[in-house]
Design an enzyme around this catalytic site. Structure first.
Site, PDB file in Angstrom:
ATOM      1  N   CYS A   1       9.002  -9.207  10.637  1.00 54.33           N
ATOM      2  CA  CYS A   1      10.331  -9.702  10.342  1.00 54.33           C
ATOM      3  C   CYS A   1      11.233  -9.623  11.618  1.00 54.33           C
ATOM      4  CB  CYS A   1      10.817  -8.873   9.177  1.00 54.33           C
ATOM      5  SG  CYS A   1      12.291  -9.774   8.441  1.00 54.33           S
TER       6      CYS A   1
ATOM      7  N   HIS B   1       7.323 -10.173   5.316  1.00 51.15           N
ATOM      8  CA  HIS B   1       7.133  -8.518   4.973  1.00 51.15           C
ATOM      9  C   HIS B   1       5.898  -8.483   4.333  1.00 51.15           C
ATOM     10  CE1 HIS B   1      11.081  -6.895   6.340  1.00 51.15           C
ATOM     11  NE2 HIS B   1      11.565  -7.985   5.988  1.00 51.15           N
TER      12      HIS B   1
ATOM     13  N   GLU C   1       4.071  -5.685   4.349  1.00 47.38           N
ATOM     14  CA  GLU C   1       4.099  -4.125   3.741  1.00 47.38           C
ATOM     15  C   GLU C   1       4.713  -4.092   2.474  1.00 47.38           C
ATOM     16  OE1 GLU C   1       6.616  -5.367   5.641  1.00 47.38           O
ATOM     17  OE2 GLU C   1       8.456  -4.513   4.772  1.00 47.38           O
TER      18      GLU C   1
END
Ligand code: MN
Length: 217
Positions: free
Chosen positions: A91, A192, A194
Site C-alpha cells: 500500500c 493489503h 496482510e
C-alpha cells in the site's frame, strides 16, 4: 493503516522472524548499515507521502503526511535495493518504492467515477476488489494465481512508474496495483495482502515468498 499485528502475523506464519523498526533519521549510508542486520524488508501501509517528494503541489485531499516516515523509508528502500534485499512494499509501501525510484502518484482517486471502489467513502475500512497479475511476474508466481480478491484501502495510486520498476498487476478498472523491480525480488502491491492472508492462501503466499527469498540469500 499503521503496522498492525496482521503484518507480524503474516510474516510469522511464513516462518519469518519479524522485527519492527521505528523511523529514525537516515541517509543513504546509514540506511545501508541499518539493513545489514536483516535478510528482508517489508514496508507497511500508512498515510500519504509528501507530494513535494515527487514534484507536485499538495492537493487538499492529501492526509496524514508524516515527513519523518518519508525521510526514513525512502533511503531505506533504496538501500534495500542496493543490497539486493528481498523487499515487499504494501500500500503506502508500494507508493514509497515508486517515489524512491523517481515515480509519481495520483494524489486522490476516490472521486474518479470510472474506477471501482478502492476504499469505503468514509475512509474507515477497506473493500474487496479483484486484481489481475501479469503471467510470469514475481507477484503472480508468489500468489500462484493470475487473479485474486484483494483487500483495498487507498485513495492514492501509482502514476508514472519509477526507474527499473515494471507494472505487473492491475485492478479490474485498469488501475495499476502492482510493480516489481526488473532485477531482484522487490515487489510493491497497492492492496493489503496482510489483511486477508490468514484466510486466503494466495495472499499468505506473498509473505511466504518474501521469507523464502530472505532465507535463501
Ligand atoms: Mn485498490
Amino acid at each position: 493503516m499503521a503496522c498492525t499485528a496482521a503484518y507480524v502475523d503474516a510474516v510469522s506464519r511464513a516462518g519469518g522472524d519479524p522485527v519492527i523498526v521505528p523511523p529514525v533519521l537516515l541517509d543513504d549510508e546509514s540506511a545501508s548499515v541499518r539493513l545489514s542486520r536483516f535478510d528482508g524488508l517489508l514496508l507497511t501501509g500508512g498515510g500519504d507521502i509528501d507530494p513535494a517528494l515527487y514534484g507536485q503541489e499538495t492537493r487538499p485531499e492529501v492526509a496524514h503526511v508524516n515527513p519523518a516516515r518519508d525521510e526514513f523509508e525512502i533511503p531505506l528502500v533504496r538501500a534495500a535495493i542496493d543490497r539486493a534485499l528481498p523487499t515487499l512494499c504494501i500500500c503506502r509501501g508500494a507508493q514509497v518504492l515508486n517515489v524512491a525510484l523517481g515515480g509519481t502518484l495520483h494524489q486522490h482517486i476516490s472521486d474518479r467515477e470510472e474506477l471501482v471502489a478502492h476504499r469505503n467513502d468514509d475512509g474507515s475500512d477497506g473493500v474487496l476488489h479483484e486484481v489481475r497479475a501479469q503471467p510470469g511476474s514475481r507477484v503472480m508466481k508468489a500468489m500462484g494465481v493470475e487473479r485474486a480478491r484483494t483487500f483495498s484501502h487507498h485513495h492514492q495510486a501509482l502514476a508514472d512508474v519509477g526507474t527499473g520498476l515494471v507494472p505487473v498487476a492491475w485492478a479490474e478498472d485498469g488501475l495499476l496495483e502492482g510493480v516489481e523491480l526488473d532485477d531482484g525480488w522487490v515487489l510493491g502491491v497497492q492492496w493489503h495482502a496482510e489483511a486477508t492472508a490468514a484466510a486466503d492462501p494466495t495472499q499468505q503466499a506473498i509473505f511466504d515468498a518474501l521469507v523464502r527469498e530472505a532465507s535463501n540469500r
